[in-house]
Enzyme design. Structure first.
Site, short mmCIF file in Angstrom:
data_model
loop_
_atom_site.label_atom_id
_atom_site.label_comp_id
_atom_site.label_asym_id
_atom_site.label_seq_id
_atom_site.Cartn_x
_atom_site.Cartn_y
_atom_site.Cartn_z
N SER A 50 0.85 -1.20 0.00
CA SER A 50 0.00 0.00 0.00
C SER A 50 0.88 1.25 0.00
O SER A 50 0.41 2.35 -0.30
CB SER A 50 -0.93 0.00 1.23
OG SER A 50 -0.19 -0.20 2.41
N ASP A 88 5.70 -7.05 2.28
CA ASP A 88 4.85 -7.52 1.18
C ASP A 88 5.68 -7.86 -0.05
O ASP A 88 6.59 -7.10 -0.42
CB ASP A 88 3.89 -6.39 0.78
CG ASP A 88 2.45 -6.68 1.15
OD1 ASP A 88 2.11 -7.86 1.38
OD2 ASP A 88 1.67 -5.72 1.20
N GLU A 187 -9.03 -9.52 4.20
CA GLU A 187 -9.31 -8.11 3.88
C GLU A 187 -10.69 -7.96 3.26
O GLU A 187 -11.11 -8.74 2.38
CB GLU A 187 -8.24 -7.55 2.91
CG GLU A 187 -8.55 -6.09 2.54
CD GLU A 187 -7.40 -5.33 1.92
OE1 GLU A 187 -6.29 -5.87 1.80
OE2 GLU A 187 -7.63 -4.15 1.57
#
Ligand code: KIV
Length: 269
Positions: A50, A88, A187
């Site tokens: 993100s 990530d 999520e």
């Protein structure tokens, strides 16, 4: 001789053992100074992709390069001592084959010193997760709304609104748990589905927009600090950083315009 007890970093197996116990506190961080603060309170710090959107103004996470993840991963490791740091794997660095995934995950682990990697995908990624775990790389899985698939999902929408779709997500959760993931991010998922998954698998579920039925929660730090002008609806905002930064920058600009700089005496004292 120092009598201070050395701080032991939380490991992926420590988090795995938290299943059904005290809720796991997780937050993203991309930056050494903020990570140092988060480190005092959270057990897991995710250097999430993100960061492409939050730090670099991208429209999605699809364009995030591996080198950028490594650079931010190193910054977060430098700023922290206690939390498990998970980095990530960005889009395009693990989907092709388990071997490609291993090569890139090993780079992340070696070059950042982090304790685990995260990748998106359920049953389709199970063989890759097993391959990495068997070769010494702890993996956090991520299912439900998987932002790297935004182009095939057609947008960022809550998953599981139709109960007929639940078996797919349940299979995904089971597959990543059986493949050896130490935890799984759920999520953007409706509460009853998140609750079913959490009950049915033996690894911790860490929710983001997936209700309090999970074994822990993760949020994007900037969202909960009030630094995102349009945070997702499920985010409880705990700070007002946009406003504070605006006030501080405005006060600074006023000082400069009024020539209220430090005097030479103050600077070179
Ligand atoms: O990239 C990220 O920040 C994430 C969290 C939203 C779980 O994957």
């Amino acid at each position: 001789m120092s009598t201070e007890k050395p701080i032991r970093r939380i490991t992926a197996p420590d988090i795995r053992k938290r299943k059904g116990g005290e809720p796991i506190v997780a937050l993203t961080s991309y930056h050494a100074h903020t990570a140092a603060i988060v480190d005092r309170h959270a057990e897991v710090i995710l250097v999430g992709d993100s960061l492409g959107m939050v730090m670099h103004g991208m429209d999605s996470t699809v364009g995030v390069p591996l080198d950028l993840m490594i650079m931010h991963g190193r910054a977060v490791m430098r700023g922290t001592r206690r939390a498990l740091v998970v980095v990530d794997m960005p889009f395009g660095t693990y989907e092709e084959s388990p071997e490609v995934a291993f090569r890139n995950a090993a780079r992340i682990m070696k070059e950042t010193g982090c304790g685990a990697v995260k990748l998106e995908g359920g049953a389709r990624m199970a063989a890759t997760i097993r391959f990495l775990v068997e070769r010494g790389i702890p993996v956090m899985a991520h299912i439900g709304l998987t932002p790297q698939s935004v182009n095939t999902l057609g947008g960022f929408r809550t998953q599981g609104r139709d109960p007929e779709t639940w078996p797919v997500f349940e299979e995904d959760a089971k597959a990543v748990a059986e493949a050896g993931a130490f935890a799984v991010v759920l999520e953007g998922m409706v509460e009853p589905l998140a609750a079913r998954i959490t009950r049915r698998i033996d690894i911790p579920t860490i929710g983001i927009g997936a209700s309090a039925e999970c074994d822990g929660q993760i949020l994007v730090l900037e969202d909960m600090l009030g630094l995102n002008p349009r945070p997702p609806k499920f985010v409880k905002v705990y700070g007002r950083l946009l406003e504070e930064i605006d006030n501080a920058v405005s006060a600074y600009a006023e000082d400069v315009r009024a020539r209220r700089f430090p005097t030479e005496d103050e600077v070179y004292r």
